[in-house]
Design a protein around this motif. Structure first.
Motif, short mmCIF file in Angstrom:
data_model
loop_
_atom_site.label_atom_id
_atom_site.label_comp_id
_atom_site.label_asym_id
_atom_site.label_seq_id
_atom_site.Cartn_x
_atom_site.Cartn_y
_atom_site.Cartn_z
N LEU A 132 1.16 -1.10 -0.40
CA LEU A 132 0.18 -0.13 0.13
C LEU A 132 1.08 1.33 -0.28
O LEU A 132 1.74 1.33 0.68
CB LEU A 132 -0.79 0.48 1.38
N VAL A 133 0.60 2.00 -1.35
CA VAL A 133 1.79 3.82 -1.08
C VAL A 133 0.60 4.84 -0.98
O VAL A 133 -0.33 5.07 -1.79
CB VAL A 133 2.24 3.67 -2.05
N HIS A 134 -0.01 5.36 -0.02
CA HIS A 134 -0.40 6.11 0.86
C HIS A 134 -0.23 7.62 0.60
O HIS A 134 1.02 8.05 1.27
CB HIS A 134 -2.22 5.39 1.82
N ARG A 135 -0.67 8.74 0.59
CA ARG A 135 -1.09 9.23 1.38
C ARG A 135 -2.58 9.93 2.12
O ARG A 135 -3.75 9.75 1.34
CB ARG A 135 -0.54 10.92 0.17
N TRP A 136 -2.06 11.13 3.44
CA TRP A 136 -3.20 11.70 4.02
C TRP A 136 -4.40 13.00 2.45
O TRP A 136 -5.13 12.43 2.66
CB TRP A 136 -3.06 12.20 4.66
N GLN A 137 -3.57 13.37 2.17
CA GLN A 137 -3.38 14.49 0.65
C GLN A 137 -3.08 14.08 -0.69
O GLN A 137 -1.87 13.59 -0.30
CB GLN A 137 -3.92 15.88 1.28
N ALA A 138 -3.76 14.43 -1.85
CA ALA A 138 -3.02 14.30 -2.73
C ALA A 138 -1.56 15.32 -3.14
O ALA A 138 -2.11 16.34 -2.71
CB ALA A 138 -4.24 14.21 -3.67
N ALA A 139 -0.98 14.34 -3.15
CA ALA A 139 0.35 15.02 -3.77
C ALA A 139 1.16 14.09 -4.52
O ALA A 139 1.45 12.82 -4.40
CB ALA A 139 1.23 15.45 -1.90
N ASP A 140 2.68 15.05 -4.78
CA ASP A 140 3.53 13.86 -5.38
C ASP A 140 4.60 13.17 -4.38
O ASP A 140 4.49 13.71 -2.79
CB ASP A 140 4.84 14.67 -6.00
N ASP A 141 4.47 11.67 -4.66
CA ASP A 141 5.38 10.26 -3.59
C ASP A 141 6.21 10.19 -4.57
O ASP A 141 6.84 9.77 -3.35
CB ASP A 141 3.95 9.49 -3.53
N PHE A 142 6.74 9.71 -5.72
CA PHE A 142 7.43 9.42 -6.39
C PHE A 142 8.21 7.74 -5.84
O PHE A 142 9.26 7.23 -5.95
CB PHE A 142 8.63 10.71 -6.28
N THR A 143 7.01 7.11 -5.30
CA THR A 143 6.96 6.14 -4.42
C THR A 143 8.07 5.14 -5.79
O THR A 143 7.47 5.19 -7.30
CB THR A 143 6.62 5.20 -3.50
N MET A 144 8.69 4.18 -6.25
CA MET A 144 8.49 3.12 -7.27
C MET A 144 8.19 1.91 -7.09
O MET A 144 9.16 1.14 -5.76
CB MET A 144 10.21 3.06 -7.01
N VAL A 145 7.78 1.18 -7.25
CA VAL A 145 7.40 -0.25 -6.82
C VAL A 145 7.55 -1.44 -8.31
O VAL A 145 6.57 -1.12 -8.90
CB VAL A 145 5.99 -0.52 -6.46
N THR A 146 8.44 -1.67 -7.66
CA THR A 146 9.21 -2.73 -9.08
C THR A 146 9.59 -3.70 -8.64
O THR A 146 9.94 -4.03 -7.69
CB THR A 146 10.75 -1.32 -9.67
N GLY A 147 9.92 -5.05 -9.35
CA GLY A 147 9.79 -6.34 -9.28
C GLY A 147 9.46 -7.48 -8.11
O GLY A 147 10.08 -7.82 -7.49
N ASN A 148 8.57 -6.64 -7.42
CA ASN A 148 7.87 -7.25 -6.65
C ASN A 148 7.28 -8.44 -7.29
O ASN A 148 6.43 -9.00 -8.08
CB ASN A 148 7.44 -6.89 -5.74
N ARG A 149 7.55 -9.65 -5.85
CA ARG A 149 6.16 -10.69 -6.48
C ARG A 149 5.00 -10.63 -5.29
O ARG A 149 5.57 -10.81 -3.87
CB ARG A 149 6.83 -12.26 -6.09
N VAL A 150 3.87 -10.91 -5.58
CA VAL A 150 2.21 -10.49 -4.71
C VAL A 150 1.45 -11.61 -4.78
O VAL A 150 1.49 -11.66 -5.81
CB VAL A 150 2.35 -9.01 -4.67
N GLU A 151 1.00 -12.44 -4.11
CA GLU A 151 0.51 -13.27 -3.98
C GLU A 151 -0.39 -13.78 -2.74
O GLU A 151 -0.45 -13.95 -1.90
CB GLU A 151 1.46 -14.95 -4.48
N ARG A 152 -1.93 -13.84 -3.51
CA ARG A 152 -2.42 -14.20 -2.51
C ARG A 152 -3.31 -13.68 -1.53
O ARG A 152 -2.86 -13.15 -0.25
CB ARG A 152 -2.03 -15.72 -1.23
N ILE A 153 -3.86 -12.45 -1.49
CA ILE A 153 -4.46 -10.95 -0.64
C ILE A 153 -4.86 -11.32 -0.93
O ILE A 153 -6.40 -10.97 -1.24
CB ILE A 153 -3.35 -10.18 -1.69
N ALA A 154 -6.16 -11.30 0.60
CA ALA A 154 -7.52 -11.06 0.79
C ALA A 154 -7.63 -10.24 0.80
O ALA A 154 -7.47 -8.97 1.00
CB ALA A 154 -7.58 -12.28 1.84
N ALA A 155 -9.30 -9.96 1.43
CA ALA A 155 -10.24 -8.49 1.65
C ALA A 155 -10.84 -9.78 3.13
O ALA A 155 -12.18 -9.54 3.24
CB ALA A 155 -11.36 -7.95 0.55
N ARG A 156 -10.50 -9.64 4.56
CA ARG A 156 -11.09 -10.03 5.64
C ARG A 156 -12.00 -8.65 5.85
O ARG A 156 -12.74 -9.35 6.84
CB ARG A 156 -9.61 -10.57 6.23
#
Length: 457
Positions: free
Chosen positions: A210-234
């Motif tokens: 999760l890459v969040h901000r409290w108010q909309a603004a530049d963040d510049f986070t880079m989310v690269t080359g990750n493996r994400v699996e089996r994410i639930a919504a309990r």
């Protein structure tokens, strides 16, 4: 003792037989270097790996002493039972990957840092043991206002909250495994040019990265080359939870070259995030829309992604909330379903690509979308959309385009449509088809449409 000439001769002989290649001398690891270069050894402070006793006091005293001299700390292999470790402003803590385990004792939180300058954790297992974490702690590792954070080659497992929680943090999270979190694997809010690279985030209850901000603004986070699996919504809901990678109010974020599978909702969901790039990702078996750019965004590039299995493929929507300005190009979307995690609003699930305003859709391939291959506009909410050079096959309707009075212009040209059961290009008033196949009759009756040179079979 061999002289130098004999040693070199022996080495040449080994190389000739292949034995030298089979037995290389490994380069020093980060851990070995840390242990060699004046690091503090935990044993010197009475820490005994494997003991059942709580070692929080000795652990904190060791970190404070190391911070005073800016010395790194090396933790030998074993398990260290601790709770409520408040990290000093400068920490360089290293262990043996997979063998140095910091086990949460269940009293409050495990690790927390506030207003820190440099925190570096390398080669550690942070084990929450699925124990309760105090409400005031946001994660098993809770880092707030850290100028430079490095988490490298670590494991973060069994957190009773988020795995890692970052608030106003710069730095990098890389080559680590985060699994079994009761909330999200990695939660970042108000980041400053954070890098999240090469991690595996697995089996988390309510979110992946999760890459969040409290108010909309530049963040510049880079989310690269990750493996994400089996994410639930309990926690349930219709989209805030259950997403592999979720970007919220964070502008100028790159989400690239990730492999995301088996998420309850979206593989990649960007909400109110402007100038976002979502490129070269593989999204498999998403429970709802695989890739989303929604609500109050301006500027999205969604290109070269593969979507295989989802309720919807790629949605770039919510012009009614200010969502506009996008390029959707070079994606493969296929094998969609008509069912999702909740009863769908009209028009339903099973849409390959959907766009609404100031957007070009070019060079995509959509296959096996049971409702619409490509959807242009929703009622009044369509302005300046083009769909060119796409291949759409084995779908319900090839292109569904809004013909509601007052909707903006759309250009549909040079596409290939094969096996569209309900028509290649059909005009819709909201969810209702109201025209013949415009690919054959043309769109002359609708001045806001240009329909030309499409090939239908």
């Amino acid at each position: 003792m061999l002289n130098r000439r004999a040693f070199l001769a022996g080495s040449a002989s080994l190389a000739a037989t292949g034995l030298a290649a089979a037995q290389p001398s490994p380069a020093p690891t980060t851990i070995e270097l840390a242990s060699l270069r004046g690091s503090i050894n935990a044993a010197e402070y009475g820490l005994a790996p494997g003991t059942l006793d709580d070692q929080s006091h000795a652990f904190s005293r060791m970190l404070e002493r190391a911070a005073a001299s800016e010395a790194p700390v090396f933790l030998p292999p074993g398990t260290y039972l601790v709770s409520n470790i408040k990290l000093p402003p400068k920490v360089r803590l290293a262990g043996v990957p997979g063998a140095t385990r910091i086990l949460y004792g269940g009293d409050g939180y495990l690790l927390m840092a506030e207003n820190a300058q440099h925190i570096e954790l390398t080669g550690l297992v942070l084990d929450g043991a699925n124990r309760w974490i105090a409400d005031y702690a946001q994660g098993l590792g809770d880092f707030r206002r850290v100028a430079h954070l490095v988490v490298d080659n670590c494991q973060v497992i069994g957190s009773g909250s988020n795995g890692l929680a970052l608030e106003t943090v710069s730095g990098r999270i890389e080559r680590s495994i985060i699994s079994g979190a009761a909330e999200a694997g990695l939660y970042s809010v108000e980041a400053g040019r954070l890098q999240i690279t090469g991690n595996s985030v697995l089996d988390c209850a309510n979110g992946g990265i999760l890459v969040h901000r409290w108010q909309a603004a530049d963040d510049f986070t880079m989310v690269t080359g990750n493996r994400v699996e089996r994410i639930a919504a309990r926690r349930g809901g219709t989209g805030p939870y259950g997403n592999g990678i979720n970007v919220f109010r964070a502008d100028k974020v790159i989400v690239s070259a990730n492999s995301v599978a088996d998420c309850a909702f979206s593989a990649i969901r960007a909400n109110s995030s402007g100038d976002i790039n979502i490129n070269n990702n593989i999204c498999v078996r998403s429970g709802e829309t695989a890739i989303y750019a929604e609500f109050a965004f301006q500027g999205a590039v969604i290109s070269a992604n593969t979507v295989d299995g989802a309720a919807n493929g790629i949605h770039v929507v919510n012009y009614n909330e200010g969502g506009r300005l996008a390029v959707v190009s070079g994606n493969i979307v296929r094998n969609l379903l008509t069912s999702g995690p909740y009863p769908s609003d009209p028009p339903g699930f099973g849409v390959g690509i959907s766009v609404e305003a100031d957007t070009t859709v070019v060079g995509n391939v959509v296959e096996a979308a049971p409702l619409y291959g490509i959807m242009l506009g929703w009622g009044l909410y369509m302005r300046n959309v083009t769909a060119t050079s796409n291949v759409v096959r084995e779908v319900g309707t090839g292109f569904a385009v809004s013909v509601v009075e007052g909707s903006g212009s759309a250009v549909i040209t040079d596409n290939v449509v094969e096996g569209a059961k309900a028509g290649a290009i059909v005009g819709y008033r909201w969810s209702d088809p109201v025209t013949a196949d415009l690919a054959r009759s043309g769109g002359a009756d609708y001045r806001h449409l240009t329909v030309e040179r499409n090939h239908v079979s």
